[in-house]
Every structure is written in C-alpha cells, then in structure tokens.
Design an enzyme around this catalytic site. Structure first.
Site, mmCIF file in Angstrom:
data_model
loop_
_atom_site.group_PDB
_atom_site.id
_atom_site.type_symbol
_atom_site.label_atom_id
_atom_site.label_comp_id
_atom_site.label_asym_id
_atom_site.label_seq_id
_atom_site.Cartn_x
_atom_site.Cartn_y
_atom_site.Cartn_z
ATOM 1 N N HIS A 103 0.850 -1.192 0.000
ATOM 2 C CA HIS A 103 0.000 0.000 0.000
ATOM 3 C C HIS A 103 0.887 1.244 0.000
ATOM 4 C CE1 HIS A 103 -3.569 2.382 0.574
ATOM 5 N NE2 HIS A 103 -2.918 3.066 1.496
ATOM 6 N N SER A 130 3.945 0.564 2.658
ATOM 7 C CA SER A 130 3.884 -0.504 3.663
ATOM 8 C C SER A 130 3.541 -1.823 2.985
ATOM 9 C CB SER A 130 2.760 -0.227 4.676
ATOM 10 O OG SER A 130 2.824 1.086 5.190
ATOM 11 N N ASP A 139 -6.748 -2.354 3.763
ATOM 12 C CA ASP A 139 -5.463 -1.703 4.040
ATOM 13 C C ASP A 139 -5.101 -1.696 5.527
ATOM 14 O OD1 ASP A 139 -5.137 -1.242 1.309
ATOM 15 O OD2 ASP A 139 -6.178 0.671 1.400
HETATM 16 C C1 GAR Z 1 1.333 0.760 -6.343
HETATM 17 O O1 GAR Z 1 1.742 2.044 -6.003
HETATM 18 C C2 GAR Z 1 0.648 0.087 -5.170
HETATM 19 O O2 GAR Z 1 1.215 0.418 -3.942
HETATM 20 C C3 GAR Z 1 -0.750 0.646 -5.304
HETATM 21 O O3 GAR Z 1 -1.016 0.624 -6.668
HETATM 22 C C4 GAR Z 1 0.204 0.799 -7.377
HETATM 23 C C5 GAR Z 1 0.322 -0.322 -8.373
HETATM 24 O O4 GAR Z 1 1.458 -0.140 -9.187
HETATM 25 N N1 GAR Z 1 -1.690 -0.146 -4.555
HETATM 26 C C6 GAR Z 1 -2.753 0.370 -3.940
HETATM 27 O O5 GAR Z 1 -3.047 1.539 -3.983
HETATM 28 C C7 GAR Z 1 -3.594 -0.652 -3.195
HETATM 29 N N2 GAR Z 1 -4.412 -0.012 -2.217
HETATM 30 P P1 GAR Z 1 2.061 -1.354 -9.998
HETATM 31 O O6 GAR Z 1 0.893 -1.980 -10.778
HETATM 32 O O7 GAR Z 1 3.045 -0.709 -10.922
HETATM 33 O O8 GAR Z 1 2.675 -2.323 -9.029
#
Ligand code: GAR
Length: 204
Positions: A103, A130, A139
């Site tokens: 997250h 985190s 979360d």
């Molecule tokens: C990341 O920043 C992750 O932490 C966030 O989505 C993005 C996905 O990027 N997740 C959340 O917000 C979940 N609540 P990615 O597809 O490039 O890994």
C-alpha cells in the site's frame, strides 16, 4: 519448490520487481484484460490468467472464480500488487496468513485511494509505503516492512508517487522473501522477522 501467485490490475511494476528479484512467481492473474503487466509476465514465460470482474454478476461469484484460478497453481503466497478490487471476507479468510498487500502510504495513515494527494494535502513531512498481511479490513493487517521518504517543498503528486514507488520495489520483494523463507512471526498482531533484519527503510 514454494511459489507466489501475484494479482494485478494494471502496470504491474511491483510484480516486475518481484520477478527481477528472482522470486518464484508461478502465475500472474489480472482482473483486467488490458493490464500492462500481463505482457511482461508472459514475456518472462510466467503463466498468466485474466479473471475479468465485469464477467461476474456478484463480488462473491468473482472471488470464487479467482479462488479457482489461484488454487490451480497451489501457491504458498498470494501477493496483491496494485490489485484494485475489494475482496470478500470469505476470500480474505481463505488466504489469511499467506496473502500480502503493498500500500502506498505509511499505514495506518491514508488507507484507501489517492494516498499521495492526501499526504500532500495533509502536509505530512514523511510519506512512504507498507507491506502488510491482508485482513478483512481494507489496508489494515499486520505490517511487515515500511519505507519512508521525505515530502519535499516542491513535490507534486507525480514526483511523490515516483519516490514512493522506488521504495515499493525494494520492500515488496524483501517481504515476500522473508515470508517464503518462513522468517515472519506474528505476535499479537505485530510482525517480527527472525534474525537481525531491519523492518524499516528511510530513503532521503
Ligand atoms: C502501487 O503504487 C501500489 O502500492 C498501489 O497501486 C500501485 C500499483 O502499481 N496499490 C494500492 O493503492 C492498493 N491499495 P504497480 O501496478 O506498478 O505495481
């Protein structure tokens, strides 16, 4: 050999970081056919599957299909990596203790969406990311590792998100490795790592 199934919805850069860290990724599953990460995984010879939430009338039916897809790979660990779906309690309970999420905030601050904009609006001086065990509450769940970054005077959402994402790519593979090595212990909701491993990073 132990293995991980990674659930994505989009870009998949955290999934990519895990693959590049040499973790045993058995499959990548997306709820969206257009998730860019699927192409990367397929190109690395990793099994991919699409379980499109739009094809299911209810959350329960979608989660049941997801369970069938995941369990077909018999993973030791399920890793949510930018998987933007609210999961049913049954789903969460099924994988409790062996499902992780990343997250983009220093939980318990800023659960939910738009974490970077909310951090800027709140004027926090430290922000970050985190990795935690997934529990029924969105979360929340025992925190395994966190990385903090400074919030700089001229930051905007894009700059701050990029600074945090670089740290996500460090801590998620680390947390998954600890899990697969059997190094994580949860005591009264608090995660400790066997051995002398720091569970926090600061990246100025
Ligand atoms: C990341 O920043 C992750 O932490 C966030 O989505 C993005 C996905 O990027 N997740 C959340 O917000 C979940 N609540 P990615 O597809 O490039 O890994």
């Amino acid at each position: 050999m132990n293995s991980i199934v990674i659930l994505i919805s989009g870009r998949g850069s955290n999934m990519q970081a895990m693959v590049e860290a040499g973790l045993p990724v058995a499959a990548v599953i997306s709820n969206r056919a257009d998730a860019a990460g699927l192409e990367y995984a397929a190109g690395r010879g990793i099994a991919t599957a699409i379980i499109a939430h739009r094809d299911y009338a209810t959350r329960e039916a979608f989660d049941a299909a997801l369970v069938r897809a995941i369990d077909g790979f018999r993973p030791d660990l399920v890793a949510l990596a930018g998987f933007m779906r609210i999961l049913t309690e049954d789903f969460v309970l099924r994988y409790q203790g062996r499902m992780l999420n990343i997250h983009p905030s220093l939980l318990p601050a800023f659960p939910g969406l738009d974490t970077h904009a909310r951090a800027l609006a709140a004027g926090v001086k430290l922000h970050g990311c985190s990795v935690h065990f997934v529990t029924a509450e969105l979360d929340h769940g025992p925190i395994i590792i966190q990385a903090a970054v400074p919030v700089l005077p001229h930051d905007d959402e894009v700059k701050l998100a990029a600074r945090v994402l670089a740290q996500e790519h460090r801590i998620y593979p680390q947390a998954a490795r600890w899990f697969l090595d059997g190094n994580l212990v949860i005591e009264s909701g608090v995660v400790r790592v066997k051995g002398d491993h720091p569970q926090q990073l600061y990246a100025p």
